[in-house]
Design an enzyme around this catalytic site. Structure first.
Site, short mmCIF file in Angstrom:
data_model
loop_
_atom_site.label_atom_id
_atom_site.label_comp_id
_atom_site.label_asym_id
_atom_site.label_seq_id
_atom_site.Cartn_x
_atom_site.Cartn_y
_atom_site.Cartn_z
N HIS A 1 0.81 -1.22 0.00
CA HIS A 1 0.00 0.00 0.00
C HIS A 1 0.84 1.27 0.00
CE1 HIS A 1 -3.80 -2.02 0.28
NE2 HIS A 1 -3.43 -2.69 1.35
N ARG B 1 6.96 -5.94 2.95
CA ARG B 1 5.64 -6.46 2.59
C ARG B 1 5.49 -6.32 1.08
NH1 ARG B 1 -0.43 -5.02 4.73
NH2 ARG B 1 -0.03 -2.91 3.94
N ASP C 1 -8.07 -5.05 7.38
CA ASP C 1 -8.79 -5.89 6.41
C ASP C 1 -9.65 -6.92 7.13
OD1 ASP C 1 -8.32 -5.07 3.70
OD2 ASP C 1 -6.21 -5.52 4.03
C1 3PY Z 1 -4.37 -4.59 7.66
O1 3PY Z 1 -4.61 -4.18 8.82
O2 3PY Z 1 -5.25 -5.00 6.88
C2 3PY Z 1 -3.00 -4.58 7.19
O3 3PY Z 1 -2.74 -5.05 6.11
C3 3PY Z 1 -1.95 -3.94 8.04
O4 3PY Z 1 -1.79 -2.64 7.63
MG MG Z 2 -4.36 -5.59 4.94
#
Ligand code: 3PY
Ligand code: MG
Length: 256
Positions: free
Chosen positions: A47, A72, A177
């Protein structure tokens, strides 16, 4: 020597590790945060706007501060995971690992045979670790950490199967998420009671498997709660959120 053979051991050593989280596109930002009292630095290429070249430049800068770099990757971009390890990253966080097949692909790209199918070419890692090629080949699977992100209902339902995949060293929970998934898309509430119940369950399963439990925290205060629960590694906020928080605090003080 800027190598981190102790990183996987430290993760299980009983003292929680706190990491910075960098998405801004200049490697000097990660280098600056690496000089603060974080235990490691995550480069977020899912992201964040930091790209491949800037991340690869950031890795030796983080190592020069004596810290492990973790990257990541974008969803499904397992080929980049190998390239970041080649550049000397100590760990990979792979988002949206929702099937055992996803977990196997992550392990295939991040672990050398016989565990996985990682291809040879770890030139940056050799320079950073000072290891001879044969020694790196023999030890890399244990010196680097592969985290499968659990952040959906599907992943939660098969967490034991994900943890059982050889080469998966641990799970990294994405609470934002997860909150979207658990609420059926109604909201982003990474600290909700529903998320807490899910992450307590996930944490217990990771511990039962003897693997590493990591998670993202929206603030330092939340990181304290999560480390108290028993997570081995907690990432705190982001470079962008720290910049904004600092700006808000300075302006509020100035205008008070
Ligand atoms: C989430 O919380 O979905 C992540 O991917 C961490 O930023
Ligand atoms: Mg996430």
């Amino acid at each position: 020597m800027p190598t981190h053979p102790s990183f996987p051991k430290r993760l299980k050593g009983g003292t929680p590790l706190f990491t910075a989280w960098c998405g801004l596109p200049d490697p000097s930002i990660a280098a600056t945060l690496a000089r603060e009292d974080f235990d490691a630095v995550v480069l977020d290429t899912q992201h964040g706007s930091i790209d491949f070249a800037a991340s690869v430049q950031a890795i030796p800068l983080i190592a020069a501060a004596g810290k492990p770099a973790i990257v990541r990757i974008p969803v499904g971009d397992f080929a980049s995971a190998s390239r970041y390890l080649d550049a000397g990253a100590s760990g990979i966080i792979a988002p949206m690992i929702n099937t055992v097949e996803d977990a196997k692909r992550l392990a295939a790209f991040t672990k050398f045979p016989p565990v996985g199918e990682r291809s040879w070419g770890a030139y940056g890692a050799l320079a950073l670790t000072g290891l001879e090629p044969g020694e790196y080949l023999r030890t890399a699977n244990d010196l680097t950490v592969s985290f499968a992100m659990v952040e959906t209902r599907e992943a939660l339902a098969i967490i034991d199967d994900i943890l059982a995949v050889p080469g998966i060293d641990g799970v990294f929970i994405g609470p934002s998420d997860l909150s979207i998934a658990l609420s059926g898309g109604k909201g982003v509430e990474p600290t909700s009671a529903e998320v807490d119940r899910a992450l307590d369950h996930a944490l217990a399963r990771v511990k039962a498997a003897g693997k590493i439990a990591a998670i993202y925290a929206v603030s330092g205060a939340r990181a304290a709660e999560l480390s108290a629960k028993g997570f081995h590694m907690v990432s705190i906020g982001s470079d962008m959120s720290m910049l904004r928080t600092g700006a808000h605090a300075a302006l509020a003080a100035a205008r008070a």
